[in-house]
Design an enzyme around this catalytic site. Structure first.
Site, PDB file in Angstrom:
ATOM      1  N   TYR A 154     -14.928   5.026  -8.133  1.00  0.00           N
ATOM      2  CA  TYR A 154     -15.974   5.100  -9.027  1.00  0.00           C
ATOM      3  C   TYR A 154     -15.211   5.531 -10.180  1.00  0.00           C
ATOM      4  CZ  TYR A 154     -19.540   7.479  -6.082  1.00  0.00           C
ATOM      5  OH  TYR A 154     -20.857   7.606  -5.747  1.00  0.00           O
ATOM      6  N   GLY A 268     -26.936   6.083  -2.023  1.00  0.00           N
ATOM      7  CA  GLY A 268     -25.820   4.654  -2.028  1.00  0.00           C
ATOM      8  C   GLY A 268     -24.828   5.138  -1.449  1.00  0.00           C
ATOM      9  N   ASP A 269     -24.203   6.459  -1.773  1.00  0.00           N
ATOM     10  CA  ASP A 269     -22.946   7.237  -0.992  1.00  0.00           C
ATOM     11  C   ASP A 269     -23.405   6.838   0.569  1.00  0.00           C
ATOM     12  OD1 ASP A 269     -21.235   7.472  -2.999  1.00  0.00           O
ATOM     13  OD2 ASP A 269     -22.229   8.520  -4.300  1.00  0.00           O
ATOM     14  N   ARG A 270     -24.866   7.415   0.381  1.00  0.00           N
ATOM     15  CA  ARG A 270     -25.372   7.923   2.223  1.00  0.00           C
ATOM     16  C   ARG A 270     -25.318   6.396   2.936  1.00  0.00           C
ATOM     17  NH1 ARG A 270     -24.743   9.119   6.087  1.00  0.00           N
ATOM     18  NH2 ARG A 270     -26.333  10.712   7.685  1.00  0.00           N
TER      19      ARG A 270
END
Length: 334
Positions: A154, A268-270
């Site tokens: 990040y 996006g994290d998933r």
């Protein structure tokens, strides 16, 4: 292979502050949000770790935690859900706060729904970054026993730490390493199993008129990555595997397609978490991307980070204390 799935990256504190916007400010001309409730949850690599735990069982999160109220809240939200291997952090915890509202003065949802909160603004605060000092012994031990690693970058320094990069380079030939990049972060470590830029990131990195398959191919060459999957939101993803001639387009099945107006924050994290777990279980890269597209689409359909159970602390009275950043756009999907 046994051992935990390790998520390494920048840990943020996210919150959704919700209320009604029934009037506009007379002096500023903006909606006035009458705050009703707020919910907090781990963000960044913290969210990726929580999502990975749905697929992989034991998960260890390697990230920085500030010695401040937000950092302590983060540790509490993660306790009992994932194991934490903390990194020393300089500065204050990075917080991302979405102000969301319904009402006649709130933004209109893309699908015209009047009963779904819509983001009015995102407020960012905090300057925490990881220093370049030696890593704690616990972190080196965690990498040594990992069965897969997800780098959730990040842009706050973890993915650029020379010690982290050296540990990743040592494990690249033994375990899957998935890298979810960030525009402000470093290039992935050469040889990553799968890199997952989104549409905007791929377009900014590789210009020209070529399609996203061509961009995936170029990024694989540039990063020496074994595979690159460019995620395309509602269009699924396109995959390039090093050493192959063509690309693979992976669409979303009709029963999982969502119309406009759905909350896509965290998708996006998933995607990246599901991909890491699939590779750790021995799936091929192509099957991995197909599964990750399916899982991310279900996540959006079910409410994404706004779904019940995603947050850990709710309050009926909320004080908004952060100052707006210059980049206050609500996050986009994938």
């Amino acid at each position: 292979m046994t051992g935990p799935l390790v998520v390494v990256g920048d840990v943020l504190l996210d919150s959704d502050i919700e209320g009604r916007a029934d009037r506009r400010s007379s002096d500023a001309g903006v909606p006035v949000v009458d705050v009703r409730t707020g919910i907090w949850r781990p963000g960044g690599a913290g969210l990726a770790a929580l999502l990975a735990a749905r697929d992989a069982g034991e998960v260890v999160l390697v990230g920085g935690f500030g010695d401040d109220e937000a950092g302590h809240r983060l540790r509490g939200l993660l306790a009992g859900r994932v194991r934490v291997a903390p990194l020393p952090m300089l500065g204050t915890t990075v917080c991302k706060q979405r102000i969301r509202a319904v009402g006649p003065c709130a933004p209109v949802a893309a699908d015209g729904a009047a009963d779904r909160p819509v983001s009015v603004v995102r407020v960012d605060s905090g300057d925490g970054r990881i220093g370049h000092g030696p890593l704690p012994d616990e972190v080196e031990s965690v990498f040594g026993c990992a069965r897969a690693v997800l780098v959730a970058d990040y842009g706050h320094g973890v993915a650029a730490h020379p010690g982290i990069r050296a540990l990743l380079a040592r494990r690249l030939h033994d375990i899957p390493v998935v890298w979810d990049p960030h525009p402000r972060g470093p290039a992935p470590v050469a040889g990553a199993s799968l890199v997952t830029p989104n549409r905007d990131e791929a377009a900014s990195l590789v210009g020209g008129d070529g399609g996203f398959g061509d961009r995936a191919r170029e990024l694989s060459r540039r990063w020496s990555a074994r595979a690159v999957a460019v995620t395309l939101g509602a269009e699924g993803a396109v995959l390039y595997r090093r050493g192959t001639k063509g690309t693979v387009a992976v669409g979303i099945s009709p029963d999982l397609r969502c119309g406009e107006g759905y909350d896509v924050c965290g998708a996006g994290d998933r995607f990246a978490a599901a991909a890491t777990a699939a590779l750790a279980s021995g799936d091929s890269v192509t099957n991995t991307v197909r599964r990750a597209v399916d899982v991310a689409a279900r996540f959006v359909r079910d409410g994404a980070v706004s779904a019940p159970g995603m947050g850990g602390t709710r309050a009926d009275r909320v004080v908004v204390t952060a100052a707006p950043s210059r980049s206050a756009d609500p996050p986009s999907w994938v």
